[in-house]
Enzyme design. Structure first.
Site, PDB file in Angstrom:
ATOM      1  CB  VAL A 205      61.949  85.791  64.333  1.00 42.32           C
ATOM      2  CG1 VAL A 205      63.257  86.411  63.926  1.00 42.32           C
ATOM      3  CG2 VAL A 205      61.755  85.838  65.847  1.00 42.32           C
TER       4      VAL A 205
ATOM      5  CD  GLN B 278      66.435  78.073  60.515  1.00 44.47           C
ATOM      6  OE1 GLN B 278      65.613  78.649  59.807  1.00 44.47           O
ATOM      7  NE2 GLN B 278      67.722  78.108  60.247  1.00 44.47           N
ATOM      8  CB  SER B 279      61.439  82.171  64.910  1.00 44.45           C
ATOM      9  OG  SER B 279      60.220  82.891  64.877  1.00 44.45           O
ATOM     10  CG  ASN B 280      58.603  79.745  60.000  1.00 43.83           C
ATOM     11  OD1 ASN B 280      59.499  79.634  59.178  1.00 43.83           O
ATOM     12  ND2 ASN B 280      58.085  78.702  60.634  1.00 43.83           N
TER      13      ASN B 280
END
Ligand SMILES: *Cc1c(COP(=O)(O)O)cnc(C)c1O
Length: 334
Positions: A79, A75-77
């Site tokens: 990325v 759930q990387s922001n």
């Protein structure tokens, strides 16, 4: 500081607002709280990585790159914002997602940031928890190079001296806003992870002799290692900027007492912080970073660490898009 010496692409809506938090301040009964809205940087949902990506993609294009590789948690922001910056430039974007939490539900694996990564046209590959992600990116870079491409590799969180320039610039922006508003800022607090945000802020605030201490509330790494990581990158960034003011060990303050069970695992304090900011101020925090940062600030205020007359600015680093991946933590009655 002369930031226009560095190549940069325009993605962020700047300056981001600096707003008071009157209802939260009253509810806590301590210092006056303000919020710097870097959740409103505007690139495909915004967040703190947008400021870094302006300089990183500027550097990539200056070097003649024709595709980008980066990595983060599922759930990387970072990325998501990298995928959006690449979409803006028409550059293919290769994303490696590390399964750091082991959550198996469909919301976490496919909703929130992951849904947006796919909509932004990025190529996604998963890697198990504990993978050496830098090595994994190097493998992809070699493969692309062998196909005749010119990949540009962005480290996790966009945290190197190029990305940190975005937060040296944010430090100047905040000082300008505070000076224009006649606001004396006594401290700045935010969530720290891959370190580039705090490193850039410290580099900028020290170079401009602001006297504003910055507290990073950790979300992953124990305090000694986090302190060393931020301090090292702050010094590297200051050198890159040509700053002559040395950065002292205690210019970097970190508190890693609010991580709970680990990266990406919501704590009770984080859930409370999300509910408080939503109900009192109409602002969404994210479960992985900004809510833990705010939980730390709330706890320190309740314990009486800060005087009632202080003005404290919380930097909202974004990430509310991940809430859709964490829906199960907010079921009715939970
Ligand atoms: C990446 C991130 C942070 C941490 O910033 P670093 O520069 O990695 O320390 C904080 N908040 C959010 C929402 C993020 O996505």
């Amino acid at each position: 500081m002369h930031l226009s010496r560095f190549p940069r692409r325009p993605y962020a809506h700047l300056p981001t607002p600096l707003e008071p938090l009157p209802r939260l301040s009253a509810a806590l009964g301590g210092p006056a709280l303000w919020i710097k809205r870097d959740d409103c940087t505007g690139l495909a949902g915004g967040g703190n990585k947008t400021r870094k990506l302006e300089f990183l993609l500027g550097d990539a294009l200056a070097q003649g790159a024709d595709c980008v590789i980066t990595q983060g948690a599922t759930q990387s922001n970072h990325v998501r914002q990298a995928a959006a910056a690449c979409a803006r430039e028409g550059l293919p974007c290769h994303l490696l997602l590390e399964d750091r939490t082991g959550f198996t539900d469909a919301e976490y694996r496919e909703n929130g940031n992951v849904l947006m990564d796919r909509l932004l046209g990025a190529t996604l590959e998963e890697r198990p928890a504990g993978t050496d992600m830098d090595a994994a990116m190097a493998v992809v870079a070699e493969r692309l190079a062998s196909e005749g491409r010119r990949p540009y590799v962005i480290p996790g969180g966009g945290s190197n001296r190029v990305g940190a320039l975005g937060y040296a610039n944010a430090a100047l922006e905040l000082l300008q806003q505070a000076n224009d508003a006649g606001l004396r800022v006594d401290r700045l607090v935010h969530a720290t992870g891959s370190a580039g945000t705090q490193a850039g802020l410290v580099a900028g605030l020290v170079a401009s002799s602001s006297g504003i201490p910055v507290l990073g509330v950790g979300v992953r790494t124990p305090a000694p290692a986090q302190h060393a990581k931020v301090l090292g990158l702050a010094r590297e960034t200051a050198d890159y900027l040509g700053s002559r003011t040395p950065i002292a060990d205690d210019d970097v303050q970190v508190n890693c007492n609010y991580i709970g069970d680990g990266y990406g695992m919501p704590t009770e304090g984080a859930i409370e912080a999300i509910r408080l900011l939503a109900e009192l101020e109409g602002i969404f925090l994210d479960p992985v970073y900004s809510a833990k940062g705010m939980a730390g600030l709330i706890d320190l205020i309740r314990k009486g660490h800060y005087a009632a007359g202080e003005n404290i600015v919380f930097l909202h680093t974004g990430g509310a898009q991940a809430l859709y991946g964490y829906r199960g933590f907010f079921d009715a009655g939970a």
